[in-house]
Design a protein around this motif. Structure first.
Motif, PDB file in Angstrom:
ATOM      1  N   GLY A  84       0.787  -1.225   0.000  1.00 11.18           N
ATOM      2  CA  GLY A  84       0.000   0.000   0.000  1.00 11.18           C
ATOM      3  C   GLY A  84       0.822   1.279   0.000  1.00 11.18           C
ATOM      4  O   GLY A  84       0.276   2.368  -0.149  1.00 11.18           O
ATOM      5  N   LEU A  85       2.150   1.155   0.174  1.00 11.20           N
ATOM      6  CA  LEU A  85       3.043   2.311   0.187  1.00 11.20           C
ATOM      7  C   LEU A  85       4.181   2.039  -0.799  1.00 11.20           C
ATOM      8  O   LEU A  85       5.222   1.496  -0.427  1.00 11.20           O
ATOM      9  CB  LEU A  85       3.604   2.559   1.597  1.00 11.20           C
ATOM     10  N   PRO A  86       4.003   2.399  -2.056  1.00 10.25           N
ATOM     11  CA  PRO A  86       5.010   2.091  -3.081  1.00 10.25           C
ATOM     12  C   PRO A  86       6.416   2.556  -2.683  1.00 10.25           C
ATOM     13  O   PRO A  86       6.612   3.681  -2.246  1.00 10.25           O
ATOM     14  CB  PRO A  86       4.520   2.854  -4.307  1.00 10.25           C
ATOM     15  N   GLY A  87       7.360   1.648  -2.810  1.00 13.41           N
ATOM     16  CA  GLY A  87       8.743   1.957  -2.495  1.00 13.41           C
ATOM     17  C   GLY A  87       9.116   1.790  -1.041  1.00 13.41           C
ATOM     18  O   GLY A  87      10.272   1.944  -0.674  1.00 13.41           O
ATOM     19  N   CYS A  88       8.159   1.469  -0.194  1.00 12.86           N
ATOM     20  CA  CYS A  88       8.428   1.296   1.225  1.00 12.86           C
ATOM     21  C   CYS A  88       8.817  -0.159   1.468  1.00 12.86           C
ATOM     22  O   CYS A  88       7.987  -1.068   1.353  1.00 12.86           O
ATOM     23  CB  CYS A  88       7.202   1.668   2.059  1.00 12.86           C
ATOM     24  N   CYS A  89      10.109  -0.368   1.782  1.00 10.89           N
ATOM     25  CA  CYS A  89      10.597  -1.719   1.992  1.00 10.89           C
ATOM     26  C   CYS A  89      11.743  -1.703   2.998  1.00 10.89           C
ATOM     27  O   CYS A  89      12.291  -0.646   3.315  1.00 10.89           O
ATOM     28  CB  CYS A  89      11.053  -2.336   0.675  1.00 10.89           C
ATOM     29  N   SER A  90      12.079  -2.873   3.504  1.00 12.61           N
ATOM     30  CA  SER A  90      13.174  -3.008   4.455  1.00 12.61           C
ATOM     31  C   SER A  90      13.611  -4.462   4.473  1.00 12.61           C
ATOM     32  O   SER A  90      13.129  -5.277   3.673  1.00 12.61           O
ATOM     33  CB  SER A  90      12.743  -2.541   5.853  1.00 12.61           C
ATOM     34  N   GLN A  91      14.503  -4.782   5.408  1.00 13.28           N
ATOM     35  CA  GLN A  91      14.991  -6.150   5.526  1.00 13.28           C
ATOM     36  C   GLN A  91      15.509  -6.394   6.937  1.00 13.28           C
ATOM     37  O   GLN A  91      15.602  -5.464   7.738  1.00 13.28           O
ATOM     38  CB  GLN A  91      16.111  -6.402   4.528  1.00 13.28           C
ATOM     39  N   GLY A  92      15.829  -7.636   7.231  1.00 15.67           N
ATOM     40  CA  GLY A  92      16.397  -7.988   8.529  1.00 15.67           C
ATOM     41  C   GLY A  92      16.927  -9.401   8.507  1.00 15.67           C
ATOM     42  O   GLY A  92      16.538 -10.207   7.658  1.00 15.67           O
ATOM     43  N   ALA A  93      17.809  -9.704   9.432  1.00 13.77           N
ATOM     44  CA  ALA A  93      18.392 -11.041   9.520  1.00 13.77           C
ATOM     45  C   ALA A  93      17.350 -12.065   9.977  1.00 13.77           C
ATOM     46  O   ALA A  93      17.399 -13.234   9.589  1.00 13.77           O
ATOM     47  CB  ALA A  93      19.577 -11.033  10.471  1.00 13.77           C
ATOM     48  N   THR A  94      16.398 -11.616  10.808  1.00 13.51           N
ATOM     49  CA  THR A  94      15.325 -12.486  11.291  1.00 13.51           C
ATOM     50  C   THR A  94      13.985 -11.881  10.909  1.00 13.51           C
ATOM     51  O   THR A  94      13.897 -10.694  10.556  1.00 13.51           O
ATOM     52  CB  THR A  94      15.373 -12.639  12.824  1.00 13.51           C
ATOM     53  N   GLU A  95      12.938 -12.673  11.010  1.00 16.33           N
ATOM     54  CA  GLU A  95      11.596 -12.166  10.720  1.00 16.33           C
ATOM     55  C   GLU A  95      11.246 -11.014  11.658  1.00 16.33           C
ATOM     56  O   GLU A  95      10.728  -9.984  11.223  1.00 16.33           O
ATOM     57  CB  GLU A  95      10.572 -13.291  10.848  1.00 16.33           C
ATOM     58  N   ALA A  96      11.542 -11.176  12.940  1.00 15.52           N
ATOM     59  CA  ALA A  96      11.232 -10.129  13.917  1.00 15.52           C
ATOM     60  C   ALA A  96      11.982  -8.840  13.605  1.00 15.52           C
ATOM     61  O   ALA A  96      11.413  -7.743  13.678  1.00 15.52           O
ATOM     62  CB  ALA A  96      11.565 -10.612  15.324  1.00 15.52           C
ATOM     63  N   GLU A  97      13.260  -8.964  13.249  1.00 18.52           N
ATOM     64  CA  GLU A  97      14.046  -7.780  12.918  1.00 18.52           C
ATOM     65  C   GLU A  97      13.498  -7.093  11.665  1.00 18.52           C
ATOM     66  O   GLU A  97      13.386  -5.869  11.611  1.00 18.52           O
ATOM     67  CB  GLU A  97      15.515  -8.155  12.699  1.00 18.52           C
ATOM     68  N   ALA A  98      13.122  -7.878  10.662  1.00 19.85           N
ATOM     69  CA  ALA A  98      12.560  -7.314   9.440  1.00 19.85           C
ATOM     70  C   ALA A  98      11.256  -6.566   9.734  1.00 19.85           C
ATOM     71  O   ALA A  98      11.023  -5.478   9.203  1.00 19.85           O
ATOM     72  CB  ALA A  98      12.324  -8.413   8.406  1.00 19.85           C
ATOM     73  N   LEU A  99      10.414  -7.128  10.590  1.00 21.94           N
ATOM     74  CA  LEU A  99       9.146  -6.476  10.926  1.00 21.94           C
ATOM     75  C   LEU A  99       9.367  -5.207  11.751  1.00 21.94           C
ATOM     76  O   LEU A  99       8.674  -4.196  11.550  1.00 21.94           O
ATOM     77  CB  LEU A  99       8.219  -7.456  11.647  1.00 21.94           C
ATOM     78  N   ASP A 100      10.337  -5.222  12.646  1.00 22.57           N
ATOM     79  CA  ASP A 100      10.681  -4.005  13.389  1.00 22.57           C
ATOM     80  C   ASP A 100      11.201  -2.932  12.431  1.00 22.57           C
ATOM     81  O   ASP A 100      10.832  -1.756  12.535  1.00 22.57           O
ATOM     82  CB  ASP A 100      11.749  -4.283  14.452  1.00 22.57           C
ATOM     83  N   ASN A 101      12.053  -3.345  11.500  1.00 22.62           N
ATOM     84  CA  ASN A 101      12.625  -2.394  10.550  1.00 22.62           C
ATOM     85  C   ASN A 101      11.564  -1.802   9.619  1.00 22.62           C
ATOM     86  O   ASN A 101      11.621  -0.619   9.287  1.00 22.62           O
ATOM     87  CB  ASN A 101      13.739  -3.054   9.735  1.00 22.62           C
ATOM     88  N   ILE A 102      10.586  -2.612   9.201  1.00 24.38           N
ATOM     89  CA  ILE A 102       9.559  -2.073   8.306  1.00 24.38           C
ATOM     90  C   ILE A 102       8.651  -1.110   9.061  1.00 24.38           C
ATOM     91  O   ILE A 102       8.159  -0.146   8.491  1.00 24.38           O
ATOM     92  CB  ILE A 102       8.757  -3.183   7.586  1.00 24.38           C
ATOM     93  N   ALA A 103       8.451  -1.336  10.347  1.00 24.39           N
ATOM     94  CA  ALA A 103       7.658  -0.388  11.143  1.00 24.39           C
ATOM     95  C   ALA A 103       8.343   0.979  11.148  1.00 24.39           C
ATOM     96  O   ALA A 103       7.682   2.016  10.974  1.00 24.39           O
ATOM     97  CB  ALA A 103       7.464  -0.901  12.563  1.00 24.39           C
ATOM     98  N   ASP A 104       9.671   0.999  11.303  1.00 25.97           N
ATOM     99  CA  ASP A 104      10.426   2.253  11.235  1.00 25.97           C
ATOM    100  C   ASP A 104      10.318   2.871   9.849  1.00 25.97           C
ATOM    101  O   ASP A 104      10.131   4.081   9.703  1.00 25.97           O
ATOM    102  CB  ASP A 104      11.902   2.022  11.577  1.00 25.97           C
ATOM    103  N   ALA A 105      10.438   2.038   8.812  1.00 25.84           N
ATOM    104  CA  ALA A 105      10.361   2.531   7.435  1.00 25.84           C
ATOM    105  C   ALA A 105       8.995   3.146   7.137  1.00 25.84           C
ATOM    106  O   ALA A 105       8.905   4.168   6.456  1.00 25.84           O
ATOM    107  CB  ALA A 105      10.666   1.400   6.456  1.00 25.84           C
ATOM    108  N   ILE A 106       7.921   2.539   7.658  1.00 26.87           N
ATOM    109  CA  ILE A 106       6.570   3.077   7.448  1.00 26.87           C
ATOM    110  C   ILE A 106       6.453   4.450   8.103  1.00 26.87           C
ATOM    111  O   ILE A 106       5.937   5.395   7.497  1.00 26.87           O
ATOM    112  CB  ILE A 106       5.498   2.102   7.987  1.00 26.87           C
ATOM    113  N   ARG A 107       6.921   4.576   9.336  1.00 28.62           N
ATOM    114  CA  ARG A 107       6.867   5.871  10.024  1.00 28.62           C
ATOM    115  C   ARG A 107       7.620   6.944   9.230  1.00 28.62           C
ATOM    116  O   ARG A 107       7.115   8.051   9.022  1.00 28.62           O
ATOM    117  CB  ARG A 107       7.441   5.752  11.431  1.00 28.62           C
ATOM    118  N   GLU A 108       8.817   6.613   8.761  1.00 30.74           N
ATOM    119  CA  GLU A 108       9.612   7.569   8.005  1.00 30.74           C
ATOM    120  C   GLU A 108       8.951   7.907   6.670  1.00 30.74           C
ATOM    121  O   GLU A 108       8.938   9.060   6.235  1.00 30.74           O
ATOM    122  CB  GLU A 108      11.021   7.015   7.786  1.00 30.74           C
ATOM    123  N   TYR A 109       8.381   6.921   6.007  1.00 25.58           N
ATOM    124  CA  TYR A 109       7.669   7.114   4.740  1.00 25.58           C
ATOM    125  C   TYR A 109       6.528   8.113   4.939  1.00 25.58           C
ATOM    126  O   TYR A 109       6.368   9.055   4.165  1.00 25.58           O
ATOM    127  CB  TYR A 109       7.131   5.764   4.260  1.00 25.58           C
TER     128      TYR A 109
END
Length: 67
Positions: free
Chosen positions: A20-45
């Motif tokens: 729902g937010l084109p270009g908003c993406c992230s990554q992480g070594a674990t699933e939990a880390e990736a989900l934490d990182n995408i939450a930050d990316a969404i806020r910044e977006y």
């Protein structure tokens, strides 16, 4: 707010995108880390989107949409 994300596993870890937010993406070594990182990316977006809307010098309105 709740956003649906697409989580992809690979040999390097996990990548995650927000359809729902084109270009908003992230990554992480674990699933939990990736989900934490995408939450930050969404806020910044959303912060950048709000700044760009203010700079557009248009009359802004809010519209509520029920899910």
């Amino acid at each position: 707010m709740v956003y649906k994300v697409a989580l992809f596993a690979s040999e390097e870890g996990y990548s995650v995108q927000v359809p729902g937010l084109p270009g908003c993406c992230s990554q992480g070594a674990t699933e939990a880390e990736a989900l934490d990182n995408i939450a930050d990316a969404i806020r910044e977006y959303l912060e950048v989107a709000a700044e760009l809307a203010e700079e557009a010098q248009a009359e802004l309105r809010e519209v509520e949409v029920e899910a």
